[in-house]
Design an enzyme around this catalytic site. Structure first.
Site, mmCIF file in Angstrom:
data_model
loop_
_atom_site.group_PDB
_atom_site.id
_atom_site.type_symbol
_atom_site.label_atom_id
_atom_site.label_comp_id
_atom_site.label_asym_id
_atom_site.label_seq_id
_atom_site.Cartn_x
_atom_site.Cartn_y
_atom_site.Cartn_z
ATOM 1 N N CYS B 88 5.347 -4.050 -2.166
ATOM 2 C CA CYS B 88 4.289 -3.481 -1.331
ATOM 3 C C CYS B 88 3.005 -4.297 -1.424
ATOM 4 C CB CYS B 88 4.016 -2.039 -1.739
ATOM 5 S SG CYS B 88 5.512 -1.110 -2.056
ATOM 6 N N CYS B 211 3.251 11.833 0.018
ATOM 7 C CA CYS B 211 3.932 10.542 0.174
ATOM 8 C C CYS B 211 3.521 9.876 1.483
ATOM 9 C CB CYS B 211 5.441 10.746 0.204
ATOM 10 S SG CYS B 211 6.082 11.719 -1.165
ATOM 11 N N LYS B 333 -1.272 6.517 3.410
ATOM 12 C CA LYS B 333 -0.878 7.906 3.562
ATOM 13 C C LYS B 333 -0.794 8.325 5.030
ATOM 14 C CE LYS B 333 0.138 12.005 2.681
ATOM 15 N NZ LYS B 333 0.793 11.971 3.974
ATOM 16 N N HIS B 337 2.849 2.800 6.117
ATOM 17 C CA HIS B 337 3.036 1.782 5.076
ATOM 18 C C HIS B 337 4.244 0.905 5.393
ATOM 19 C CE1 HIS B 337 3.218 -0.290 1.364
ATOM 20 N NE2 HIS B 337 3.917 0.574 0.651
#
Lengths: 485, 389
Positions: B88, B211, B333, B337
């Protein structure tokens, strides 16, 4: 033939699903055997017992993983011998272990298995779904007991009376039917009440417990059942007592038995509650297709998996000789000072581990390789535990109701199946809760479980439930088995 | 006043984030085209000298040599190109390499592209890929994905510092509120603390609303040597600090479960010799893959004392209009992502903010900003500091 049973341990896996208790989906013959042997080893700590030289395994785990016993127990070069997973297999293993060939006190017999149910049997609620592991260490050093193996069958077509058969069997064991005092545990599949009466008439000095009754004899690991009989009987023998444990083979045509002369010295014992029924489900079946499938899960090549089995299975870390840093897992280089020479292997404790953090993985949030497990058990916990200050490991939590474990609770590490990959089960350590009160072990009373009444009712379909089974970790509790009514 | 700027962003592009119909090639093309079009004085694609593609390679559709595809779609086949992968944090590390490429004088103008296409994969395969950047041998095989690892960190955080649910929920509420103002965001919908707290559990104590989503998207940056930046624009955004760090892959081996030391190390390096300190930072773009991660970031980066990030968040200081707005674009959020795109997207947001082009979510008079990009659960981290022209 003069070896006593020095110690024994019993592992009865218990998993609660609805109102039923069955074995967990992550246990098999291998993990149960290792768990029983590890418990035995812990009991023997400080008794001067020496490292095992030979292990007699009665179970269905593949002979291809004989090496794995050596690795899981941390005993290099352990001589592993295999026996069929049935009662004669156990008697054979005991006879071989009792044979004195210079390894006195260094041989153990372990019977461990789970039942593998066919889909038809899985749907039959009468089927007993027993599983467990029982380990015995045999030693002649105490010289207190005799293990004597007897078997007597009858020629085909010749069917003696029950009493006649009993007399013949006792003679084969060197016992006089009328002059002997002692106890017999007798397992038979048919007509247990008639057999009870026959024993009482044929050998009035002997206390007899007949176990058995009509059942669907599918998927029962009979070696474990036989070992349980031996375990139970040996616990009760006093000085001067004689004990016989045996099983009728194919109706009344034969009787395979061991004679024990008490007392058997028990250093301790461990057991769990009574056995339960299997759930009417086939989800516990190992699907061959699943085992053979190329996993979509995280890939760990076989050689990499084998690389650090001491760490994976026994929590062996390493200590730096220069700065004394203890690290887990071992990687051949000190985390703290970088030294790579002279690092010493050091086993970390596997019990009393404090939970530093715990999460509950809800169904759908698991990695794909745990999909089939989640189908069966639903949510599960994963915990980071403290092995020593600053040294941690991450374990899936098993044998527990998800969501109950708390930071600060204590757990123990046990060997379990992790998941199948490329034709083999991958094994590793998982955690089971050991803090009393905070997290009920599955199989113990769970106040939130709504379904215990249904379980009590289940005894009507499980005649063998009548047999008392050792329970608790009470060591020398003198419980007598109940007689069948 | 510290060392001179090391690089300047002169153009930036950004696709929508979300479950998109476009495939990966198209996403790259759209982001690069936008970046090229955003250059105030125009740029000839021929003057781009090198390309850094940030992508995990999610789904494995083109795991090897993907950078050549990005060069094709950028309209510059033949360009020196490399794929950068740190899970990430790939975007942050690609930016760091781009900064070095121009700061070293090797190149005048380079292109950074961040990409991930995640939603076109069947569900089991997606769950497989979501876990590939965590520790396989100990964490994954204990049954953990990243939600589980951050769940453990949140559980430990609560054990050390007290109840954290309200603060976690507030992170989600705030970032969703910011996402409403971002037309590129995956979620442009506000949520309430009650909704967040009552969300379905995923990895306790984290629930669904804790998540970040699984998103598609791409972002692109044109990064120039500072002394040539004004050829392209009067208002370049300067990169004045770049830091990076790493840590043990498995959380169990780290010094603490409630700190991400890689972030601390990255922030320390970025601020070393920088022309401003933490007190003068106007906005933060932090890596909030899970709500707990934003709290940890505030502490690891030095903007909150240990255990104080929840209080800071609940005070409203990190909202738009607060003392230190955090994730004005909605963060991972709410914005989404797409793994390899995230670090690049954070710099895109800073590019808009420091040029006063962020529209409804503009942080008033923003001059200085920080981006913080974490790989997985903290095995790698990159931090960059920016100042407006």
């Amino acid at each position: 033939m003069a070896r006593s049973i020095l110690s024994a341990s019993l592992v009865r896996p218990a998993w609660q699903l609805g109102s039923f208790r069955v074995e967990g989906p992550d246990e098999d013959s291998f993990t149960l055997a290792v768990t029983a042997l590890n418990r035995l080893g812990r009991q023997l700590q400080g008794t001067g017992a020496r490292t095992l030289a030979r292990l007699h395994v009665v179970g269905s785990c593949s002979p291809e993983i004989d090496w794995a016993f050596s690795e899981a127990l941390g005993i290099p070069g352990l001589d592993v011998r295999r026996y069929p997973s049935n009662a004669p297999g156990l008697w054979g293993a005991l006879a071989a272990a009792a044979h004195d060939d210079g390894t006195a006190g260094r041989e153990a017999v372990v019977a461990a298995d789970t039942a593998t149910l066919s889909p038809e049997a899985a749907g039959d609620r009468r089927v007993r779904h027993s599983a467990g592991g029982v380990a015995f260490l045999l030693s002649k050093e105490l010289g207190l007991s005799v293990l004597r193996h007897g078997f007597r069958g009858h020629p085909p077509g010749h069917s003696p009376s029950m009493q006649g058969a009993i007399t013949g069997w006792l003679e084969a064991l060197g016992l006089s039917p009328h002059g002997s005092r002692g106890e017999v545990v007798f397992e038979v599949e048919e007509e247990p009440d008639r057999w009870q009466a026959a024993w009482e008439q044929a050998a009035p000095g002997i206390t007899v417990t007949v176990v058995g009754g009509p059942r669907v004899d599918v998927g029962r690991p009979s070696a474990v059942e036989a070992a349980l009989l031996l375990w139970e009987l040996a616990r009760r023998l006093r000085t001067g007592d004689t004990g016989v444990v045996g099983q009728a083979v194919r109706g009344r045509n034969g009787f395979s038995a061991f004679r024990l002369d008490g007392p058997v010295r028990w250093l301790g014992s461990w057991g769990t509650g009574e056995p339960g029924l299997n759930p009417p489900t086939d989800k516990f079946l190992i699907r061959k297709s699943q085992l053979d499938a190329v996993s979509q899960g995280a890939y760990l090549p076989h050689p990499t998996y084998l690389e650090n089995l001491a760490g994976r299975w026994r929590l062996v870390g390493e200590r730096c000789p220069r700065c004394d840093t203890l690290a887990f897992p071992a990687r051949g280089r000190c985390r703290s000072c970088g030294r790579s020479e002279g690092l010493r292997s050091e086993a970390l404790p596997r019990v009393g581990l404090e939970v530093e953090a715990v999460t509950t993985i809800s169904p759908g949030a698991q990695p794909t390789e745990f999909d089939s497990m989640v189908e069966t058990v639903g949510a599960y916990d994963v915990a980071v535990v403290r092995l020593q200050p600053g040294v941690r490991a991450t374990f899936q939590v098993t044998d527990a109701v998800a969501g109950r474990l708390r930071v600060g609770d204590r757990v123990a590490a046990v060997l379990r199946r992790l998941y199948p990959m490329e034709g083999e089960w991958r094994y590793g350590l998982k955690a089971i809760p050991e803090t009393p009160g905070s997290t009920p072990r599955l199989g113990e009373r769970d106040p939130k479980s709504p379904a215990r009444s249904a379980r009590r009712g289940s005894s009507s379909v499980a005649p063998r439930e009548r047999r008392a089974t050792p329970r608790g970790s009470g060591g020398r509790a003198e419980r007598r088995p109940q007689r069948p009514r | 006043m510290g060392r001179p700027p090391r690089a300047a962003i002169v153009g930036a592009g950004h696709t929508r984030f979300g479950a998109l119909p476009e495939g990966p090639r198209r996403l790259v093309r759209d982001a690069v085209d936008q970046a090229v079009a955003s250059v105030d004085r125009g740029v000839d694609r021929e003057s781009i000298q090198e390309l850094f593609l940030s992508t995990l390679g999610f789904s494995g559709w083109q795991l090897g040599n993907a950078a050549s595809i990005a060069a094709e779609e950028a309209g510059r086949p033949g360009l020196p190109a490399v794929r950068v992968e740190n899970a990430c944090a790939s975007g942050g590390f690609a930016l760091r390499l781009a900064v070095d490429a121009v700061a070293s004088g090797r190149q005048d103008l380079v292109l950074v592209v961040g990409l991930e296409k995640m939603t076109d994969v069947p569900h089991p395969r997606r769950r497989y890929w979501l876990g590939v950047s965590g520790d396989t041998e100990w964490e994954r095989l204990a049954g953990l994905t990243f939600a589980g690892v951050y769940g453990l960190m949140a559980a430990r955080y609560a054990a050390e510092y007290g109840p954290v649910r309200e603060a976690l929920s507030e992170v989600a509420v705030k970032n969703h509120a910011h996402g409403v103002l971002n037309p590129n965001a995956h979620f442009q919908k506000a949520v309430t603390r009650e909704q967040v707290s009552a969300g379905p559990p995923v990895a306790a104590p984290l629930g669904l609303y804790d998540c970040c989503p699984v998103s598609d998207g791409a972002a692109a940056l044109l990064v120039a040597r500072p002394d040539v930046a004004r050829r392209f624009t009067d208002s370049p955004v300067y990169i004045v600090g770049s830091g990076a760090g790493s840590d043990h892959l498995a959380v169990q081996e780290r010094s603490s479960l409630t700190r991400i030391d890689a972030s601390r190390a990255a922030a320390e390096e970025a601020f070393r010799g920088a022309p401003f300190d933490r007190k003068r930072v106007d906005l933060l773009e932090v890596h909030d893959c899970f709500t707990i991660a934003e709290l940890l970031a505030l502490e690891d980066l030095g903007f909150s004392p240990r255990g104080g990030a929840g209080k800071l968040t609940l005070s409203g200081a990190t909202r738009l209009g607060g003392r230190l707005p955090v994730n004005p674009d909605g963060g991972l959020k709410a914005k989404g992502h797409p793994i390899g795109a995230t670090g690049v997207s954070q710099a895109y947001e800073v590019f808009l903010q420091l040029r006063g082009q962020a529209g409804a979510r503009q942080v008033g008079d923003a001059q200085r900003a920080l981006t913080h990009n974490v790989g997985g659960s903290g095995a790698t981290a990159a931090v960059h500091l920016f100042s407006g022209g």
